[in-house]
Design a protein around this motif. Structure first.
Motif, PDB file in Angstrom:
ATOM      1  N   ASN A  65       0.861  -1.182   0.000  1.00 33.40           N
ATOM      2  CA  ASN A  65       0.000   0.000   0.000  1.00 33.40           C
ATOM      3  C   ASN A  65       0.897   1.231   0.000  1.00 33.40           C
ATOM      4  N   VAL A  66       0.416   2.304  -0.605  1.00 34.19           N
ATOM      5  CA  VAL A  66       1.081   3.611  -0.488  1.00 34.19           C
ATOM      6  C   VAL A  66       0.005   4.689  -0.358  1.00 34.19           C
ATOM      7  N   PHE A  67       0.448   5.884   0.021  1.00 37.28           N
ATOM      8  CA  PHE A  67      -0.482   7.010   0.147  1.00 37.28           C
ATOM      9  C   PHE A  67      -0.372   7.904  -1.088  1.00 37.28           C
ATOM     10  N   THR A  68      -1.186   8.950  -1.095  1.00 38.81           N
ATOM     11  CA  THR A  68      -1.284   9.822  -2.273  1.00 38.81           C
ATOM     12  C   THR A  68      -0.480  11.118  -2.121  1.00 38.81           C
ATOM     13  N   LYS A  69       0.392  11.168  -1.121  1.00 35.08           N
ATOM     14  CA  LYS A  69       1.182  12.379  -0.896  1.00 35.08           C
ATOM     15  C   LYS A  69       2.647  11.994  -0.701  1.00 35.08           C
ATOM     16  N   ALA A  70       3.537  12.943  -0.981  1.00 38.27           N
ATOM     17  CA  ALA A  70       4.975  12.667  -0.903  1.00 38.27           C
ATOM     18  C   ALA A  70       5.525  12.805   0.517  1.00 38.27           C
ATOM     19  N   SER A  71       4.906  13.649   1.328  1.00 39.66           N
ATOM     20  CA  SER A  71       5.366  13.831   2.714  1.00 39.66           C
ATOM     21  C   SER A  71       4.322  14.674   3.444  1.00 39.66           C
ATOM     22  N   GLY A  72       4.487  14.799   4.761  1.00 32.09           N
ATOM     23  CA  GLY A  72       3.607  15.706   5.503  1.00 32.09           C
ATOM     24  C   GLY A  72       2.907  15.061   6.666  1.00 32.09           C
ATOM     25  N   ALA A  73       1.894  15.720   7.150  1.00 30.80           N
ATOM     26  CA  ALA A  73       1.185  15.316   8.359  1.00 30.80           C
ATOM     27  C   ALA A  73       0.127  14.265   8.024  1.00 30.80           C
ATOM     28  N   TYR A  74       0.600  13.056   7.733  1.00 32.21           N
ATOM     29  CA  TYR A  74      -0.303  11.951   7.369  1.00 32.21           C
ATOM     30  C   TYR A  74       0.112  10.728   8.196  1.00 32.21           C
ATOM     31  N   SER A 105     -12.125   3.674  -1.699  1.00 35.20           N
ATOM     32  CA  SER A 105     -13.034   3.778  -2.851  1.00 35.20           C
ATOM     33  C   SER A 105     -12.266   3.555  -4.160  1.00 35.20           C
ATOM     34  N   ASP A 106     -13.010   3.303  -5.225  1.00 29.78           N
ATOM     35  CA  ASP A 106     -12.391   3.146  -6.553  1.00 29.78           C
ATOM     36  C   ASP A 106     -11.568   4.388  -6.893  1.00 29.78           C
ATOM     37  N   GLU A 107     -12.108   5.557  -6.568  1.00 30.57           N
ATOM     38  CA  GLU A 107     -11.448   6.819  -6.941  1.00 30.57           C
ATOM     39  C   GLU A 107     -10.148   7.001  -6.142  1.00 30.57           C
ATOM     40  N   PHE A 108     -10.193   6.668  -4.846  1.00 28.76           N
ATOM     41  CA  PHE A 108      -8.991   6.807  -4.018  1.00 28.76           C
ATOM     42  C   PHE A 108      -7.907   5.839  -4.499  1.00 28.76           C
ATOM     43  N   ILE A 109      -8.320   4.637  -4.854  1.00 29.85           N
ATOM     44  CA  ILE A 109      -7.361   3.642  -5.360  1.00 29.85           C
ATOM     45  C   ILE A 109      -6.749   4.133  -6.680  1.00 29.85           C
ATOM     46  N   ALA A 110      -7.575   4.740  -7.511  1.00 30.86           N
ATOM     47  CA  ALA A 110      -7.060   5.290  -8.775  1.00 30.86           C
ATOM     48  C   ALA A 110      -6.044   6.392  -8.494  1.00 30.86           C
ATOM     49  N   GLU A 111      -6.365   7.238  -7.523  1.00 23.61           N
ATOM     50  CA  GLU A 111      -5.459   8.337  -7.154  1.00 23.61           C
ATOM     51  C   GLU A 111      -4.124   7.797  -6.635  1.00 23.61           C
ATOM     52  N   VAL A 142     -18.403  -5.082 -12.326  1.00 27.36           N
ATOM     53  CA  VAL A 142     -17.632  -4.623 -11.164  1.00 27.36           C
ATOM     54  C   VAL A 142     -16.181  -4.372 -11.572  1.00 27.36           C
ATOM     55  N   CYS A 143     -15.592  -5.325 -12.290  1.00 27.68           N
ATOM     56  CA  CYS A 143     -14.195  -5.146 -12.734  1.00 27.68           C
ATOM     57  C   CYS A 143     -14.086  -3.908 -13.620  1.00 27.68           C
ATOM     58  N   ALA A 144     -15.062  -3.718 -14.504  1.00 31.97           N
ATOM     59  CA  ALA A 144     -15.033  -2.562 -15.411  1.00 31.97           C
ATOM     60  C   ALA A 144     -15.110  -1.264 -14.615  1.00 31.97           C
ATOM     61  N   ARG A 145     -15.972  -1.235 -13.610  1.00 25.91           N
ATOM     62  CA  ARG A 145     -16.106  -0.013 -12.793  1.00 25.91           C
ATOM     63  C   ARG A 145     -14.792   0.303 -12.066  1.00 25.91           C
ATOM     64  N   GLN A 146     -14.168  -0.741 -11.513  1.00 25.86           N
ATOM     65  CA  GLN A 146     -12.910  -0.536 -10.788  1.00 25.86           C
ATOM     66  C   GLN A 146     -11.807  -0.070 -11.741  1.00 25.86           C
ATOM     67  N   LEU A 147     -11.803  -0.634 -12.946  1.00 24.57           N
ATOM     68  CA  LEU A 147     -10.782  -0.238 -13.937  1.00 24.57           C
ATOM     69  C   LEU A 147     -11.051   1.149 -14.509  1.00 24.57           C
ATOM     70  N   ASP A 148     -12.322   1.470 -14.708  1.00 28.27           N
ATOM     71  CA  ASP A 148     -12.668   2.761 -15.312  1.00 28.27           C
ATOM     72  C   ASP A 148     -12.224   3.932 -14.435  1.00 28.27           C
ATOM     73  N   ALA A 149     -12.273   3.735 -13.114  1.00 23.64           N
ATOM     74  CA  ALA A 149     -11.816   4.810 -12.220  1.00 23.64           C
ATOM     75  C   ALA A 149     -10.336   5.092 -12.481  1.00 23.64           C
ATOM     76  N   VAL A 150      -9.585   4.038 -12.797  1.00 29.06           N
ATOM     77  CA  VAL A 150      -8.148   4.198 -13.054  1.00 29.06           C
ATOM     78  C   VAL A 150      -7.913   4.772 -14.462  1.00 29.06           C
TER      79      VAL A 150
END
Ligand code: PEP
Length: 248
Positions: A65-74, A105-111, A142-150
């Protein structure tokens, strides 16, 4: 087009200094086939250890797993750059245990997937349906929805490997049949041809994940759209080597 056989090992929240050293040393000694790409994903505290013990360089190391930011208060999060600093070069995103337990969420995973790629990591993107969704006949939707977010935010898929992991098969001992996996992988590839283009869809590797083990891996050998495995439980055991060698 020949796609290189790929085997990922997701250790989940398992392992100690001792056991992860033993797994990597076992892989170092195992005389793995050169034409198979292998990525092991230990828990974050052991990434540097796995990378350092990987003296034969026949495997690559990835985070779970990784986060969506390079550094900071997370607090508690891990930046892709920090993963790269350990010597690891991959990350998983979208594992069903994070989709369901952490409610990603699909969107967060895409991010996350986009930020990881932009930071220089390669990504194993996990998708798949629940048992209820399968019973309702909406697996491909379901697979299409998950892929479409990406695909909405990522155009270049060369550093993405997809892991199709039906949730009902993960950790249950109930692997999908090779025929079912092939049918879904084919549907996923056909969907991708429409969204990211035929060339990229043909090139992207689609792994099967869900109770793959040393015994059932050879059964998938002739399935042309199954380009490898993402392995959970069995990646902690010596049979992981049998899975890696299952196409040799
Ligand atoms: C996984 O966690 O990605 C997985 C496929 O687990 P298992 O092989 O144990 O079903």
């Amino acid at each position: 087009m020949a796609r290189q056989f790929f085997v990922g090992g997701n250790f989940k929240m398992n392992g100690t200094n001792e056991s992860i050293t033993a797994i990597v040393e076992n892989l170092n000694k195992a005389d793995l086939p050169e034409n198979v790409q292998v990525v092991i994903c230990p828990p974050a505290p052991y990434l540097a250890l796995a990378a350092a013990k990987n003296t034969q360089k026949t495997v690559e190391v990835g985070a779970q797993n990784v986060f969506t930011k390079a550094s900071g208060a997370y607090t508690g999060e891990i930046a892709p750059q920090q993963v790269l600093d350990t010597g690891a070069t991959w990350t998983l995103t979208g594992h069903s245990e994070r989709r369901t337990i952490i409610k990603e969420s699909d969107e967060f995973i895409a991010e996350k997937t986009k930020f990881a790629l932009d930071s220089g990591l390669k990504v194993i993107l996990c998708i798949g349906e629940t048992l209820e969704e399968r019973k309702s006949g909406v697996t491909l939707d379901v697979c299409a929805r998950q892929l479409d977010a990406v695909s909405a935010i990522i155009k270049d898929w060369k550093n993405i490997v997809i892991a199709y992991e039906p949730v009902w098969a993960i950790g249950t001992g109930l692997a999908a049949t090779p025929e079912d996996a092939e049918e879904t992988h084919k549907g996923i590839r056909e969907h991708l041809a429409k969204t990211i283009g035929a060339g990229q869809a043909e090139a992207v590797r689609i792994l099967y994940g869900g109770s793959a083990n040393g015994k059932n891996a050879p059964d998938f050998k002739d399935k042309v759209n199954v380009d490898g495995f993402l392995v959970g439980g069995a990646s902690l055991k010596p049979e992981f080597v049998d899975i890696i060698k299952s196409r040799s």
